[in-house]
Write a protein that holds these residues in place. Structure first.
Motif, mmCIF file in Angstrom:
data_model
loop_
_atom_site.group_PDB
_atom_site.id
_atom_site.type_symbol
_atom_site.label_atom_id
_atom_site.label_comp_id
_atom_site.label_asym_id
_atom_site.label_seq_id
_atom_site.Cartn_x
_atom_site.Cartn_y
_atom_site.Cartn_z
ATOM 1 N N ILE A 32 0.893 -1.151 0.000
ATOM 2 C CA ILE A 32 0.000 0.000 0.000
ATOM 3 C C ILE A 32 0.937 1.207 0.000
ATOM 4 N N GLY A 83 2.981 2.168 -7.148
ATOM 5 C CA GLY A 83 2.122 1.717 -8.235
ATOM 6 C C GLY A 83 2.406 0.318 -8.741
ATOM 7 N N TYR A 97 2.910 -4.078 -7.656
ATOM 8 C CA TYR A 97 2.686 -5.113 -6.654
ATOM 9 C C TYR A 97 3.995 -5.845 -6.402
ATOM 10 N N LEU A 136 -5.039 -7.360 -2.975
ATOM 11 C CA LEU A 136 -5.252 -5.925 -3.038
ATOM 12 C C LEU A 136 -3.910 -5.220 -2.883
ATOM 13 N N THR A 152 -1.949 -1.113 -4.037
ATOM 14 C CA THR A 152 -2.131 0.186 -4.685
ATOM 15 C C THR A 152 -1.304 0.210 -5.968
ATOM 16 N N ILE A 153 -1.814 -0.471 -6.990
ATOM 17 C CA ILE A 153 -1.080 -0.541 -8.249
ATOM 18 C C ILE A 153 -1.615 0.472 -9.248
ATOM 19 N N ASP A 154 -0.736 0.847 -10.150
ATOM 20 C CA ASP A 154 -1.101 1.696 -11.275
ATOM 21 C C ASP A 154 -1.412 0.738 -12.425
ATOM 22 N N HIS A 155 -2.675 0.540 -12.715
ATOM 23 C CA HIS A 155 -3.076 -0.445 -13.720
ATOM 24 C C HIS A 155 -2.537 -0.134 -15.115
ATOM 25 N N TYR A 205 -7.286 -2.622 -6.633
ATOM 26 C CA TYR A 205 -6.902 -1.412 -5.912
ATOM 27 C C TYR A 205 -7.748 -1.338 -4.643
ATOM 28 N N SER A 242 -14.354 -1.779 -2.793
ATOM 29 C CA SER A 242 -13.899 -3.112 -3.201
ATOM 30 C C SER A 242 -13.869 -4.067 -2.014
#
Length: 136
Positions: free
Chosen positions: A52, A56, A58, A73, A75-78, A89, A94
């Motif tokens: 987290i 951005g 994993y 889960l 906090t990635i930048d897709h 995210y 979610s």
């Protein structure tokens, strides 16, 4: 769900987990655990939190969690990943959906497993390295 697992930086999510589940889900923090214990906790958990952060991306825990069929889960930048990347995210919405829907958790777990096989499997990674060396 009853159990979530993640690093120390998800401790701030403890209250959201309790709110989402309404039944006091347990948040297990993995900071400082030996790797064998991390693997056991992943298998015992309903969902797994990974990094987290603002980076951005994993981490390896996400790969292990997805390989074990656990919704993951982080906090990635897709935009940095293929459209099939099933890392979720972490947001309260979610968590609410995952907390209430076991079938959905299983679906995300299966998508994660398939993603690991397609992207992180050793022969796939080796071929990517060979292609990079060969200029392909």
């Amino acid at each position: 769900f009853n159990r979530a697992f993640g690093p120390l930086d998800v401790k701030t999510w403890d209250e959201q987990l309790m709110t989402c589940t309404g039944q006091g889900a347990k948040l297990v923090i993995w900071q400082g655990l030996p790797w064998e214990s991390v693997q056991e906790e992943i298998v015992a958990s309903d969902v797994v939190f990974d990094q987290i952060t603002d980076f951005g991306i994993y981490g390896y825990t996400s790969v292990e969690a997805m390989a074990n069929g656990r919704p993951t889960l982080a906090t990635i930048d897709h935009s940095l990943y293929t459209s099939s990347c099933p890392v979720i995210y972490p947001m309260v919405t979610s968590l609410l959906v995952l907390a209430r829907d076991e079938t959905l958790r299983k679906q995300w777990g299966k998508m994660g497993r398939a993603y690991v096989e397609d992207v992180h499997e050793s022969l796939v990674v080796a071929q990517k390295v060979l292609d990079a060396y060969n200029g392909s």
